[in-house]
Design an enzyme around this catalytic site. Structure first.
Site, PDB file in Angstrom:
ATOM      1  N   LYS A  45       3.877   4.008  18.354  1.00 20.29           N
ATOM      2  CA  LYS A  45       3.903   5.421  17.956  1.00 20.29           C
ATOM      3  C   LYS A  45       4.152   6.341  19.152  1.00 20.29           C
ATOM      4  O   LYS A  45       4.917   7.308  19.043  1.00 20.29           O
ATOM      5  CB  LYS A  45       2.602   5.782  17.240  1.00 20.29           C
ATOM      6  CG  LYS A  45       2.522   5.108  15.859  1.00 20.29           C
ATOM      7  CD  LYS A  45       1.136   5.211  15.276  1.00 20.29           C
ATOM      8  CE  LYS A  45       1.072   4.628  13.865  1.00 20.29           C
ATOM      9  NZ  LYS A  45      -0.305   4.480  13.383  1.00 20.29           N
ATOM     10  N   GLY A  50       0.626   9.031   9.918  1.00 15.61           N
ATOM     11  CA  GLY A  50       0.401   8.993   8.469  1.00 15.61           C
ATOM     12  C   GLY A  50       0.850  10.283   7.801  1.00 15.61           C
ATOM     13  O   GLY A  50       2.031  10.637   7.833  1.00 15.61           O
ATOM     14  N   ASP A  94       0.105  -0.892  17.771  1.00 14.27           N
ATOM     15  CA  ASP A  94       0.531   0.127  16.807  1.00 14.27           C
ATOM     16  C   ASP A  94       0.594   1.503  17.489  1.00 14.27           C
ATOM     17  O   ASP A  94       1.590   2.231  17.360  1.00 14.27           O
ATOM     18  CB  ASP A  94      -0.455   0.134  15.631  1.00 14.27           C
ATOM     19  CG  ASP A  94      -0.087   1.162  14.579  1.00 14.27           C
ATOM     20  OD1 ASP A  94       0.864   0.921  13.814  1.00 14.27           O
ATOM     21  OD2 ASP A  94      -0.744   2.219  14.534  1.00 14.27           O
ATOM     22  N   GLU A 128       9.328  10.155   9.276  1.00 17.65           N
ATOM     23  CA  GLU A 128       8.128  10.999   9.439  1.00 17.65           C
ATOM     24  C   GLU A 128       6.839  10.184   9.298  1.00 17.65           C
ATOM     25  O   GLU A 128       5.851  10.413  10.009  1.00 17.65           O
ATOM     26  CB  GLU A 128       8.156  12.124   8.391  1.00 17.65           C
ATOM     27  CG  GLU A 128       6.996  13.086   8.453  1.00 17.65           C
ATOM     28  CD  GLU A 128       6.962  13.902   9.730  1.00 17.65           C
ATOM     29  OE1 GLU A 128       7.860  14.710   9.962  1.00 17.65           O
ATOM     30  OE2 GLU A 128       6.005  13.717  10.521  1.00 17.65           O
ATOM     31  N   GLY A 158      -6.999   0.126   3.156  1.00 11.47           N
ATOM     32  CA  GLY A 158      -5.539   0.166   3.321  1.00 11.47           C
ATOM     33  C   GLY A 158      -5.102   0.852   4.594  1.00 11.47           C
ATOM     34  O   GLY A 158      -3.971   1.329   4.694  1.00 11.47           O
ATOM     35  N   VAL A 212       4.611   7.837  12.270  1.00  8.69           N
ATOM     36  CA  VAL A 212       3.586   8.298  13.220  1.00  8.69           C
ATOM     37  C   VAL A 212       2.655   9.284  12.520  1.00  8.69           C
ATOM     38  O   VAL A 212       3.107  10.223  11.858  1.00  8.69           O
ATOM     39  CB  VAL A 212       4.213   9.011  14.437  1.00  8.69           C
ATOM     40  CG1 VAL A 212       3.124   9.432  15.430  1.00  8.69           C
ATOM     41  CG2 VAL A 212       5.234   8.126  15.129  1.00  8.69           C
ATOM     42  N   THR A 250       0.825  -1.215   0.000  1.00 10.91           N
ATOM     43  CA  THR A 250       0.000   0.000   0.000  1.00 10.91           C
ATOM     44  C   THR A 250       0.859   1.266   0.000  1.00 10.91           C
ATOM     45  O   THR A 250       0.730   2.117  -0.888  1.00 10.91           O
ATOM     46  CB  THR A 250      -0.922   0.007   1.245  1.00 10.91           C
ATOM     47  OG1 THR A 250      -1.661  -1.198   1.253  1.00 10.91           O
ATOM     48  CG2 THR A 250      -1.869   1.189   1.230  1.00 10.91           C
ATOM     49  N   VAL A 251       1.756   1.379   0.979  1.00 16.55           N
ATOM     50  CA  VAL A 251       2.542   2.620   1.095  1.00 16.55           C
ATOM     51  C   VAL A 251       3.624   2.685   0.015  1.00 16.55           C
ATOM     52  O   VAL A 251       3.812   3.715  -0.636  1.00 16.55           O
ATOM     53  CB  VAL A 251       3.161   2.748   2.510  1.00 16.55           C
ATOM     54  CG1 VAL A 251       3.971   4.041   2.631  1.00 16.55           C
ATOM     55  CG2 VAL A 251       2.073   2.716   3.581  1.00 16.55           C
TER      56      VAL A 251
HETATM   57  N1  HSE Z   1      -2.517   0.681  10.839  1.00 10.68           N
HETATM   58  C1  HSE Z   1      -2.041   2.010  11.058  1.00 10.68           C
HETATM   59  C2  HSE Z   1      -3.216   2.875  11.505  1.00 10.68           C
HETATM   60  C3  HSE Z   1      -1.452   2.523   9.789  1.00 10.68           C
HETATM   61  O1  HSE Z   1      -4.358   2.440  11.342  1.00 10.68           O
HETATM   62  O2  HSE Z   1      -3.011   3.948  12.031  1.00 10.68           O
HETATM   63  C4  HSE Z   1      -0.762   3.850   9.908  1.00 10.68           C
HETATM   64  O3  HSE Z   1       0.332   3.804  10.767  1.00 10.68           O
END
Ligand code: HSE
Length: 403
Positions: free
Chosen positions: A198, A127, A194, A122, A180, A125, A11-12
Site C-alpha cells: 500500500k 479500504g 500488505d 481506489e 473478513g 489502499v 468477501t469484497v
Molecule cells: N488485509 C487487509 C487489511 C485488507 O487488513 O488492511 C484491506 O486491504
C-alpha cells in the site's frame, strides 16, 4: 445499461455485487449498472446470484456487452493475466488487488492509457477511505513531500484488541479473519507485506514513478509484546504499524515498521480496523484521511465508486504513474529508537557508555529499556552491535522507531 463482470466472489466481490445489483445508480452514474457475470471456480447453491456464476473466463472476455471488469480475486495468478487480457480487449478494469497494483501497476496503467480505457484501484489502499482519487485529483496542485499511514486494518485491529482489551494475538487474528479483514494468508498482514504494497502504491502515485515494493524495508508486528506496550504507554506512546515514505527529489525513502507515536499525534488514537493516512502537500501542509481500512462493504464501496467514475468520466483523469527510475534510498533522517534488551547486570552502564545520553525506562528485573537521542540509522546499528558485544549476542529483545 453498463454491464460489469466480477472476478472472484469472495468477501469484497460479493460486497460489490450486493451494492451494484441492490442499488440504483442511474442518477449518480447517468446510466444503469448491472453485474452480468461472476467468475469463480466455486459453486454457490442458494445464493441470490448463483446463476451469474461461471468458471470460464472466456465467457466474460468474449462478451462484448461487458465493458467493465471488477477484479477482486487477490494475488498475482491468475489476476495479472486476466486483467491484462481484459484491458487488451478494451474493457476497463477496477481492482482491490494491492499485490497486483504494487507489482504490475505501471504496466497495466500504460496498457489502459494506450487503449483509452481505465485501470482503477481506489479500493487497493485504505479500504473505504477515499485516498487514491484525492491524491490524484484534489491534491494535484501540490508536490507531495511525505506520506505516513496506518495502512493495515488487520494489524491495527489485533494491536487494539491485544493491548486495550487483553485479547491474545491468536484470538485477535481469528476474529479479524472472521470479520473478513485479514488476507487469505494472514502472514501478509502481520509481517507487514500488505502495508508495504500500500505504501508502494501511494508513493508511486504521489511521486509519479513506479516504486518497487521489494525494495521497501518491511517489518511486521510479530515481535511486539505486551511488555513493549507497557513500556511505551508508561512514557506516553502508543505502538502502531506504520507505512511511510518521503520524496527526496532524486529518489524516495520508504519503509514499514512498528512505530511508537506520542500521545496527541494525529495517528495515535486510530484504533480497531480503522486506517488513517497523513499526506503532506507543498501547498496544503498535512491532510489526513480516516476510515475503515478493511471489510466487505467499506472496500466494495471504493470498488463501486471506481465503476461509477468510469461510467461517468470514461476514465478521463484516471490515476497514472510511469515505470522505473526510482530507487528506494536509505533513511535520510536521524532516528530516535526504543531499545529493550536482557541485562546481565552491566546494562545501564553499557548503554550510557555506548549510546551516551539516553532516556532510561523503568524496566523489569533482568531487562534494560531505553529511548535513544536522535542519531543516524547507521550509527544506531553500530551502537546496537557494541551493546550485543557486552550484553550478549541474543540480548536485544526489540527495537522500535520512536516518532
Ligand atoms: N488485509 C487487509 C487489511 C485488507 O487488513 O488492511 C484491506 O486491504
Amino acid at each position: 445499461m453498463v454491464n460489469v463482470a466480477v472476478l472472484g466472489y469472495g468477501t469484497v466481490g460479493s460486497g460489490v455485487v450486493e451494492i451494484i445489483n441492490g442499488g440504483q445508480f442511474l442518477k449518480k452514474a447517468g446510466a444503469e449498472i448491472n453485474v452480468k457475470a461472476i467468475l469463480d471456480i466455486r459453486k454457490f447453491p442458494g445464493d441470490t446470484y448463483e446463476n451469474l456464476v461461471t468458471d470460464n473466463y472466456d465467457n466474460i472476455l468474449n462478451d462484448d456487452e461487458i465493458s467493465i471488469v471488477v477484479e477482486t480475486m487477490g494475488g498475482l495468478k491468475p489476476a495479472y493475466d486476466f486483467t491484462k487480457r481484459a484491458l487488451l480487449k478494451g474493457k476497463s478494469v477496477v481492482t482491490s488487488n494491492k499485490e497486483l497494483v504494487a507489482t504490475h501497476g505501471a504496466e497495466l496503467l500504460k496498457i489502459a492509457k494506450d487503449n483509452n480505457i481505465s485501470y482503477m484501484f481506489e479500493a487497493s489502499v485504505g479500504g473505504g477511505i477515499p485516498i487514491i482519487r484525492p491524491l490524484n485529483n484534489c491534491l494535484a496542485a501540490n508536490d507531495i513531500t511525505s506520506i505516513l499511514g496506518i495502512l493495515n486494518g488487520t494489524t491495527n485491529y489485533i494491536l487494539t484488541q491485544m493491548f486495550k482489551n487483553g485479547v491474545s494475538f491468536e484470538n485477535a487474528l481469528s476474529d479479524a479473519q472472521a470479520k473478513g479483514y485479514a488476507e487469505q494468508n494472514p502472514a501478509a498482514d502481520i509481517e507487514g507485506h500488505d502495508a508495504c504494497r500500500k505504501i508502494a502504491i501511494l508513493s508511486s502515485l504521489a511521486y509519479g514513478k513506479h516504486i518497487n515494493s521489494n525494495e521497501i524495508k518491511t517489518e511486521g508486528i510479530t515481535k511486539i509484546s505486551s511488555q513493549d506496550v507497557h513500556y511505551a504507554e508508561a512514557e506516553g506512546y502508543s505502538i502502531k504499524l506504520i507505512g511511510r515514505s518521503k520524496n527526496l527529489g532524486d529518489g524516495v525513502y520508504a519503509c514499514v515498521s512498528p512505530v511508537m507515536l506520542p500521545n496527541g499525534h494525529p495517528l495515535s488514537d486510530v484504533e480497531d480496523v480503522f486506517n488513517a493516512i497523513l499526506v503532506n502537500g507543498s501547498a496544503t501542509g498535512d491532510v489526513m484521511f480516516y476510515g475503515k481500512g478493511a471489510g466487505k462493504l467499506p472496500t466494495a464501496s471504493a470498488v463501486v465508486a471506481d465503476v461509477i467514475d468510469i461510467v461517468k468520466h470514461k476514465g478521463y483523469g484516471a490515476p497514472y504513474w510511469e515505470d522505473g527510475g526510482v530507487t528506494v534510498a536509505v533513511n535520510p533522517d536521524p532516528v530516535k529508537m526504543y531499545v529493550r534488551a536482557t541485562d546481565n547486570g552491566r546494562g545501564a552502564s553499557a548503554v550510557s557508555a555506548i549510546f551516551g545520553d539516553v532516556k532510561m525506562l523503568k524496566a523489569e528485573t533482568g531487562e534494560v529499556a531505553f529511548i535513544t537521542d536522535y542519531m543516524s540509522e547507521n550509527e544506531f546499528n553500530e551502537c546496537v552491535l557494541k551493546l550485543q558485544g557486552i550484553l550478549g549476542q541474543d540480548s536485544i529483545i526489540n527495537t522500535i522507531t520512536v516518532l
